[in-house]
Design a protein around this motif. Sequence first.
Motif, PDB file in Angstrom:
ATOM      1  N   MET A   7       0.833  -1.208   0.000  1.00 46.49           N
ATOM      2  CA  MET A   7       0.000   0.000   0.000  1.00 46.49           C
ATOM      3  C   MET A   7       0.867   1.257   0.000  1.00 46.49           C
ATOM      4  SD  MET A   7      -3.208  -0.671  -0.120  1.00 46.49           S
ATOM      5  CE  MET A   7      -2.769  -1.898  -1.299  1.00 46.49           C
ATOM      6  N   PHE A   8       2.005   1.211   0.701  1.00 45.97           N
ATOM      7  CA  PHE A   8       2.869   2.388   0.734  1.00 45.97           C
ATOM      8  C   PHE A   8       3.478   2.668  -0.632  1.00 45.97           C
ATOM      9  CE2 PHE A   8       7.021   4.437   1.350  1.00 45.97           C
ATOM     10  CZ  PHE A   8       6.559   5.651   1.812  1.00 45.97           C
ATOM     11  N   ILE A  10       2.123   2.267  -3.431  1.00 38.45           N
ATOM     12  CA  ILE A  10       1.088   2.897  -4.251  1.00 38.45           C
ATOM     13  C   ILE A  10       0.722   4.283  -3.697  1.00 38.45           C
ATOM     14  CG2 ILE A  10      -1.299   2.705  -5.035  1.00 38.45           C
ATOM     15  CD1 ILE A  10      -0.862  -0.388  -4.869  1.00 38.45           C
ATOM     16  N   ILE A  11       0.394   4.332  -2.418  1.00 41.70           N
ATOM     17  CA  ILE A  11      -0.085   5.583  -1.811  1.00 41.70           C
ATOM     18  C   ILE A  11       1.054   6.595  -1.659  1.00 41.70           C
ATOM     19  CG2 ILE A  11      -1.092   6.568   0.284  1.00 41.70           C
ATOM     20  CD1 ILE A  11      -2.598   3.884   0.607  1.00 41.70           C
ATOM     21  N   GLY A  12       2.228   6.139  -1.251  1.00 40.34           N
ATOM     22  CA  GLY A  12       3.357   7.049  -1.056  1.00 40.34           C
ATOM     23  C   GLY A  12       3.792   7.729  -2.337  1.00 40.34           C
ATOM     24  N   THR A  13       3.873   6.956  -3.419  1.00 35.63           N
ATOM     25  CA  THR A  13       4.265   7.569  -4.688  1.00 35.63           C
ATOM     26  C   THR A  13       3.174   8.493  -5.222  1.00 35.63           C
ATOM     27  OG1 THR A  13       3.506   5.608  -5.873  1.00 35.63           O
ATOM     28  CG2 THR A  13       5.847   5.738  -5.341  1.00 35.63           C
ATOM     29  N   SER A  14       1.926   8.136  -4.989  1.00 43.17           N
ATOM     30  CA  SER A  14       0.833   9.014  -5.438  1.00 43.17           C
ATOM     31  C   SER A  14       0.853  10.346  -4.693  1.00 43.17           C
ATOM     32  CB  SER A  14      -0.515   8.331  -5.229  1.00 43.17           C
ATOM     33  OG  SER A  14      -0.604   7.169  -6.003  1.00 43.17           O
ATOM     34  N   GLY A  41       4.957  14.514   0.779  1.00 47.35           N
ATOM     35  CA  GLY A  41       3.923  13.608   0.295  1.00 47.35           C
ATOM     36  C   GLY A  41       4.198  12.167   0.670  1.00 47.35           C
ATOM     37  N   ALA A  42       5.445  11.745   0.562  1.00 49.06           N
ATOM     38  CA  ALA A  42       5.802  10.372   0.927  1.00 49.06           C
ATOM     39  C   ALA A  42       5.622  10.141   2.428  1.00 49.06           C
ATOM     40  CB  ALA A  42       7.235  10.079   0.507  1.00 49.06           C
ATOM     41  N   ALA A  48      -1.202   6.965   6.001  1.00 50.65           N
ATOM     42  CA  ALA A  48      -2.321   6.618   5.126  1.00 50.65           C
ATOM     43  C   ALA A  48      -2.239   5.155   4.705  1.00 50.65           C
ATOM     44  CB  ALA A  48      -2.328   7.528   3.901  1.00 50.65           C
ATOM     45  N   ALA A  49      -1.052   4.683   4.383  1.00 48.05           N
ATOM     46  CA  ALA A  49      -0.869   3.283   4.003  1.00 48.05           C
ATOM     47  C   ALA A  49      -1.164   2.365   5.183  1.00 48.05           C
ATOM     48  CB  ALA A  49       0.538   3.060   3.482  1.00 48.05           C
TER      49      ALA A  49
END
Length: 60
Positions: A7-8, A10-14, A41-42, A48-49
């Motif tokens: 999840m990180f 995907i979510i971290g890069t987004s 953002g990361a 969030a992840a």
Amino acid sequence: MRLFFLMFTIIGTSLAGAGVIAVLSMGLASWQPIVAGAVLGALLGLPAAWVVAQKIRHLQ
């Protein structure tokens, strides 16, 4: 733990990309604000992840 890392990625890069876009839309085009936006953002992607991974894990 593997779900969290998945999840990180995907979510971290987004969120890092969203941070870079936000910085560039403010007209700050030097490398320091761009890197700061990506790092921020990361870092926001970590909790969030974690939350998303926990929600997915409790579905099972």
